[in-house]
Design a protein around this motif. Structure first.
Motif, PDB file in Angstrom:
ATOM      1  N   ARG A  79       1.950  -7.213 -10.694  1.00 62.07           N
ATOM      2  CA  ARG A  79       1.341  -6.548  -9.600  1.00 62.07           C
ATOM      3  C   ARG A  79       0.644  -5.250 -10.191  1.00 62.07           C
ATOM      4  NH1 ARG A  79       5.414  -9.088  -6.210  1.00 62.07           N
ATOM      5  NH2 ARG A  79       4.184 -10.732  -5.142  1.00 62.07           N
ATOM      6  N   LYS A  80       1.011  -4.488 -11.077  1.00 63.87           N
ATOM      7  CA  LYS A  80       0.472  -3.428 -11.466  1.00 63.87           C
ATOM      8  C   LYS A  80      -0.889  -3.797 -11.921  1.00 63.87           C
ATOM      9  CE  LYS A  80       4.369  -0.591 -12.586  1.00 63.87           C
ATOM     10  NZ  LYS A  80       5.367  -0.179 -13.557  1.00 63.87           N
ATOM     11  N   ARG A  81      -0.828  -4.909 -12.722  1.00 62.72           N
ATOM     12  CA  ARG A  81      -2.142  -5.278 -13.428  1.00 62.72           C
ATOM     13  C   ARG A  81      -3.179  -5.648 -12.289  1.00 62.72           C
ATOM     14  NH1 ARG A  81      -2.694  -5.750 -18.870  1.00 62.72           N
ATOM     15  NH2 ARG A  81      -4.880  -5.833 -18.357  1.00 62.72           N
ATOM     16  N   ALA A  82      -2.767  -6.225 -11.079  1.00 58.00           N
ATOM     17  CA  ALA A  82      -3.634  -6.501  -9.907  1.00 58.00           C
ATOM     18  C   ALA A  82      -4.121  -5.237  -9.616  1.00 58.00           C
ATOM     19  CB  ALA A  82      -2.773  -7.251  -8.894  1.00 58.00           C
ATOM     20  N   ALA A  87       0.784  -1.152  -0.168  1.00 54.72           N
ATOM     21  CA  ALA A  87       0.002   0.042   0.042  1.00 54.72           C
ATOM     22  C   ALA A  87       0.850   1.261   0.199  1.00 54.72           C
ATOM     23  CB  ALA A  87      -0.765  -0.026   1.138  1.00 54.72           C
ATOM     24  N   ALA A  88       1.801   1.595   0.647  1.00 54.45           N
ATOM     25  CA  ALA A  88       2.802   2.598   0.774  1.00 54.45           C
ATOM     26  C   ALA A  88       3.755   2.660  -0.262  1.00 54.45           C
ATOM     27  CB  ALA A  88       3.564   2.562   2.008  1.00 54.45           C
ATOM     28  N   LEU A  89       4.023   1.665  -0.877  1.00 56.94           N
ATOM     29  CA  LEU A  89       4.809   1.814  -2.310  1.00 56.94           C
ATOM     30  C   LEU A  89       4.181   2.765  -3.581  1.00 56.94           C
ATOM     31  CD1 LEU A  89       6.385  -1.902  -3.054  1.00 56.94           C
ATOM     32  CD2 LEU A  89       7.457   0.232  -1.967  1.00 56.94           C
ATOM     33  N   THR A  90       5.031   3.512  -4.321  1.00 54.50           N
ATOM     34  CA  THR A  90       4.529   3.911  -5.267  1.00 54.50           C
ATOM     35  C   THR A  90       4.279   2.858  -6.388  1.00 54.50           C
ATOM     36  OG1 THR A  90       6.867   4.350  -6.259  1.00 54.50           O
ATOM     37  CG2 THR A  90       5.760   6.169  -5.069  1.00 54.50           C
ATOM     38  N   ALA A  91       3.340   3.168  -7.243  1.00 58.50           N
ATOM     39  CA  ALA A  91       3.117   2.130  -8.150  1.00 58.50           C
ATOM     40  C   ALA A  91       4.113   1.719  -9.125  1.00 58.50           C
ATOM     41  CB  ALA A  91       1.740   2.538  -8.920  1.00 58.50           C
ATOM     42  N   VAL A  92       5.000   2.624  -9.478  1.00 55.46           N
ATOM     43  CA  VAL A  92       6.062   2.478 -10.275  1.00 55.46           C
ATOM     44  C   VAL A  92       7.104   1.381  -9.900  1.00 55.46           C
ATOM     45  CG1 VAL A  92       7.703   4.154  -9.704  1.00 55.46           C
ATOM     46  CG2 VAL A  92       7.676   3.791 -11.802  1.00 55.46           C
ATOM     47  N   GLU A  93       7.151   1.412  -8.351  1.00 53.32           N
ATOM     48  CA  GLU A  93       7.988   0.055  -8.008  1.00 53.32           C
ATOM     49  C   GLU A  93       7.311  -1.338  -8.027  1.00 53.32           C
ATOM     50  OE1 GLU A  93       9.719   1.140  -4.051  1.00 53.32           O
ATOM     51  OE2 GLU A  93       8.511   3.091  -4.334  1.00 53.32           O
ATOM     52  N   ARG A 145      -1.158 -15.670 -10.655  1.00 49.60           N
ATOM     53  CA  ARG A 145      -1.314 -14.908  -9.815  1.00 49.60           C
ATOM     54  C   ARG A 145      -2.931 -13.866 -10.309  1.00 49.60           C
ATOM     55  NH1 ARG A 145       2.570 -11.676  -8.989  1.00 49.60           N
ATOM     56  NH2 ARG A 145       3.349 -12.865  -7.174  1.00 49.60           N
ATOM     57  N   ILE A 146      -2.719 -13.551 -11.662  1.00 48.93           N
ATOM     58  CA  ILE A 146      -3.767 -12.605 -12.243  1.00 48.93           C
ATOM     59  C   ILE A 146      -5.080 -13.667 -12.500  1.00 48.93           C
ATOM     60  CG2 ILE A 146      -4.379 -11.346 -14.225  1.00 48.93           C
ATOM     61  CD1 ILE A 146      -2.787 -10.118 -12.125  1.00 48.93           C
TER      62      ILE A 146
END
Length: 180
Positions: free
Chosen positions: A77-80, A66-72, A110-111
């Motif tokens: 996981r971006k798709r999730a 939750a606290a990470l920036t999406a770019v990381e 996972r997806i």
């Protein structure tokens, strides 16, 4: 269209890369507050959305990020995250365009599990070329070639259809299986 319950997700991940994972989901939830265009309000007014945002992140197994920036995040996981933001809109119909395109095996699994989970109480219409994903998720498959329907039905039936095999494998003697 979104307000009527139809949400779509494209092949290329569409997240806000420099917002946190939590903030990405809050953006999708913000409509519920009715303050989307109140730009002068303090950001803390969005904190009321944090509980629901964390529920959605837990549903897609991203709560620990939750606290990470999406770019990381990894591509999968971006798709999730994109699915979490889609779920925030409470869709009745989800349109997914090749949700596993460009993913490694771990992310595909996972997806795939995530789509199965979110499809339990809504309709999901998906374009997908990964046959193992199609076989494990689809109730009904429609195969198109040049805009025409070649076959429609359950995977076991459609995957053995000679016209489908000919169109996608180049020979009716081949067999549809594997990733592509």
């Amino acid at each position: 269209i979104a307000r009527r319950g139809v949400i779509r997700s494209f092949q290329i991940s569409a997240v806000f890369p420099h917002l946190t994972v939590l903030e990405n989901v809050r953006v999708a939830l913000q409509r519920q507050l009715g303050t989307s265009f109140h730009f002068w309000r303090p950001e803390r007014t969005l904190d009321a959305l944090n509980g629901r945002a964390m529920e959605l992140l837990a549903a897609v197994d991203l709560d620990k990020y939750a606290a990470l920036t999406a770019v990381e995040l990894s591509y999968g996981r971006k798709r999730a995250l994109e699915i979490a933001t889609t779920l925030a809109m409470e869709p009745r119909l989800m349109l997914l365009d090749e949700p596993t395109q460009g993913m490694g095996l771990e992310d595909v699994d996972r997806i795939k599990q995530l789509i199965k989970k979110v499809a339990a109480d809504r309709t999901v219409l998906m374009v997908e070329h990964n046959m193992s994903v199609v076989a494990s998720l689809a109730d009904t498959i429609t195969v198109l070639a040049r805009g025409a329907t070649l076959a429609e039905g359950p995977y076991a039936e459609v995957s053995k259809n000679p016209a489908v095999i000919e169109a996608y494998m180049g020979s009716a003697d081949a067999e549809l299986k594997g990733a592509h």
